[in-house]
Design a protein around this motif. Structure first.
Motif, short mmCIF file in Angstrom:
data_model
loop_
_atom_site.label_atom_id
_atom_site.label_comp_id
_atom_site.label_asym_id
_atom_site.label_seq_id
_atom_site.Cartn_x
_atom_site.Cartn_y
_atom_site.Cartn_z
N ASN A 68 0.83 -1.21 0.00
CA ASN A 68 0.00 0.00 0.00
C ASN A 68 0.87 1.26 0.00
O ASN A 68 0.55 2.24 -0.68
CB ASN A 68 -0.96 -0.01 1.19
CG ASN A 68 -2.06 -1.02 1.01
OD1 ASN A 68 -2.39 -1.42 -0.10
ND2 ASN A 68 -2.64 -1.46 2.12
N ARG A 71 2.25 1.65 -3.53
CA ARG A 71 1.22 2.15 -4.46
C ARG A 71 0.96 3.63 -4.23
O ARG A 71 0.82 4.40 -5.18
CB ARG A 71 -0.07 1.36 -4.27
CG ARG A 71 -0.01 -0.03 -4.85
CD ARG A 71 -1.31 -0.74 -4.63
NE ARG A 71 -1.33 -2.02 -5.32
CZ ARG A 71 -2.18 -2.98 -5.06
NH1 ARG A 71 -3.10 -2.82 -4.12
NH2 ARG A 71 -2.14 -4.10 -5.72
N ARG A 72 0.89 4.04 -2.97
CA ARG A 72 0.65 5.46 -2.66
C ARG A 72 1.78 6.31 -3.22
O ARG A 72 1.55 7.36 -3.84
CB ARG A 72 0.54 5.65 -1.15
CG ARG A 72 0.12 7.06 -0.77
CD ARG A 72 -0.08 7.23 0.72
NE ARG A 72 -0.83 6.14 1.31
CZ ARG A 72 -0.54 5.57 2.48
NH1 ARG A 72 0.48 5.98 3.19
NH2 ARG A 72 -1.27 4.58 2.95
N ARG A 73 3.02 5.87 -3.02
CA ARG A 73 4.16 6.63 -3.56
C ARG A 73 4.11 6.69 -5.08
O ARG A 73 4.42 7.71 -5.68
CB ARG A 73 5.48 6.01 -3.12
CG ARG A 73 5.85 6.32 -1.71
CD ARG A 73 7.23 5.80 -1.43
NE ARG A 73 7.59 6.03 -0.05
CZ ARG A 73 8.83 6.09 0.38
NH1 ARG A 73 9.83 5.92 -0.46
NH2 ARG A 73 9.10 6.29 1.65
N GLY A 74 3.75 5.57 -5.70
CA GLY A 74 3.67 5.53 -7.16
C GLY A 74 2.63 6.51 -7.69
O GLY A 74 2.87 7.18 -8.69
N ARG A 75 1.48 6.56 -7.02
CA ARG A 75 0.44 7.52 -7.45
C ARG A 75 0.93 8.96 -7.28
O ARG A 75 0.70 9.80 -8.16
CB ARG A 75 -0.84 7.30 -6.65
CG ARG A 75 -1.61 6.06 -7.07
CD ARG A 75 -2.99 6.02 -6.44
NE ARG A 75 -2.97 5.99 -5.00
CZ ARG A 75 -2.97 4.90 -4.24
NH1 ARG A 75 -2.99 3.72 -4.82
NH2 ARG A 75 -2.97 4.98 -2.93
N ARG A 76 1.59 9.23 -6.16
CA ARG A 76 2.11 10.59 -5.95
C ARG A 76 3.16 10.95 -6.98
O ARG A 76 3.17 12.06 -7.51
CB ARG A 76 2.71 10.71 -4.54
CG ARG A 76 1.67 10.76 -3.46
CD ARG A 76 2.33 10.87 -2.11
NE ARG A 76 1.35 10.79 -1.05
CZ ARG A 76 1.62 10.48 0.20
NH1 ARG A 76 2.86 10.20 0.55
NH2 ARG A 76 0.67 10.43 1.10
N ARG A 77 4.05 10.00 -7.27
CA ARG A 77 5.10 10.26 -8.25
C ARG A 77 4.49 10.48 -9.63
O ARG A 77 4.90 11.37 -10.37
CB ARG A 77 6.11 9.12 -8.28
CG ARG A 77 7.26 9.37 -9.22
CD ARG A 77 8.35 8.31 -9.21
NE ARG A 77 7.89 6.97 -9.00
CZ ARG A 77 8.02 6.29 -7.85
NH1 ARG A 77 8.59 6.85 -6.82
NH2 ARG A 77 7.59 5.06 -7.74
N ALA A 78 3.49 9.68 -9.99
CA ALA A 78 2.84 9.83 -11.29
C ALA A 78 2.17 11.20 -11.40
O ALA A 78 2.25 11.85 -12.44
CB ALA A 78 1.82 8.71 -11.50
N MET A 79 1.54 11.61 -10.33
CA MET A 79 0.90 12.93 -10.33
C MET A 79 1.95 14.03 -10.48
O MET A 79 1.79 14.95 -11.28
CB MET A 79 0.11 13.14 -9.04
CG MET A 79 -0.53 14.52 -8.93
SD MET A 79 -1.72 14.86 -10.21
CE MET A 79 -3.10 13.93 -9.58
N ARG A 82 3.23 14.09 -14.01
CA ARG A 82 2.28 14.72 -14.92
C ARG A 82 2.32 16.23 -14.76
O ARG A 82 2.26 16.97 -15.74
CB ARG A 82 0.87 14.19 -14.67
CG ARG A 82 0.62 12.83 -15.29
CD ARG A 82 -0.85 12.46 -15.28
NE ARG A 82 -1.43 12.40 -13.96
CZ ARG A 82 -1.44 11.33 -13.16
NH1 ARG A 82 -0.85 10.22 -13.58
NH2 ARG A 82 -2.01 11.36 -11.98
#
Length: 166
Positions: A68, A71-79, A82
């Motif tokens: 978890n 995944r949270r870090r991945g979402r933050r990095r993706a954001m 972008r």
């Protein structure tokens, strides 16, 4: 928290740290970040030691926390990527034999979904049903991704694909 609790936790850490780093590496593709996430998961587990000790599978509890966090870090990095419109820098492969480097490069080149199931199943030695549970996908999806990943790895490494009934 007594000495026995601390000794139990230290034994848990020693027994599963490497597998948990591999599990998070499957999601991050960055060994340093995987180690950092695993440490954070253990720190959270230490603060909730009674809950972890009461769990049927303490390692699975910590692994879920680590996944978890990854995944949270991945979402933050993706954001952030972008927002900044930038790509990730290329991660350097670890030192080792040419064959190991080739395998490492081939695994890194897999799509993230395939890389995750390969690392969790083959390197972290988790059964297919645990991989499915951990990634919150059906068992059939794990098997399909493993099959496609094996084919991609065989092509990348120039070896015939083996049939594996995971």
């Amino acid at each position: 928290m007594g000495l026995a609790d601390q000794e139990w936790f230290a034994a848990l850490y020693q027994s599963c740290y490497r597998r948990l780093v591999l599990a998070t590496y499957a999601l991050t593709n960055d060994l340093g970040e995987a180690e950092e996430i695993t440490q954070e998961a253990f720190a959270l587990a230490y603060g909730r030691m009674a809950r972890v000790a009461a769990a049927d599978q303490p390692e699975a509890w910590i692994r879920t926390v680590a996944v978890n966090l990854a995944r949270r870090r991945g979402r933050r990095r993706a954001m952030l990527d972008r927002l900044l419109r930038r790509d990730h820098p290329e991660v350097l492969a670890p030192a080792g034999s040419d064959e190991r480097l080739d395998v490492h490069r081939a695994i890194r080149a897999l799509r993230s979904e395939q890389r995750a199931v390969v690392v969790l199943h083959y390197l972290a030695d988790l059964p297919v049903d645990e991989v499915a549970s951990l990634l919150d996908i059906p068992i059939g999806t794990v098997k399909s991704r493993l099959s496609r990943a094996r084919a991609a790895l065989a092509a990348a490494l120039g070896t015939p694909a083996e049939v594996d009934h995971a």
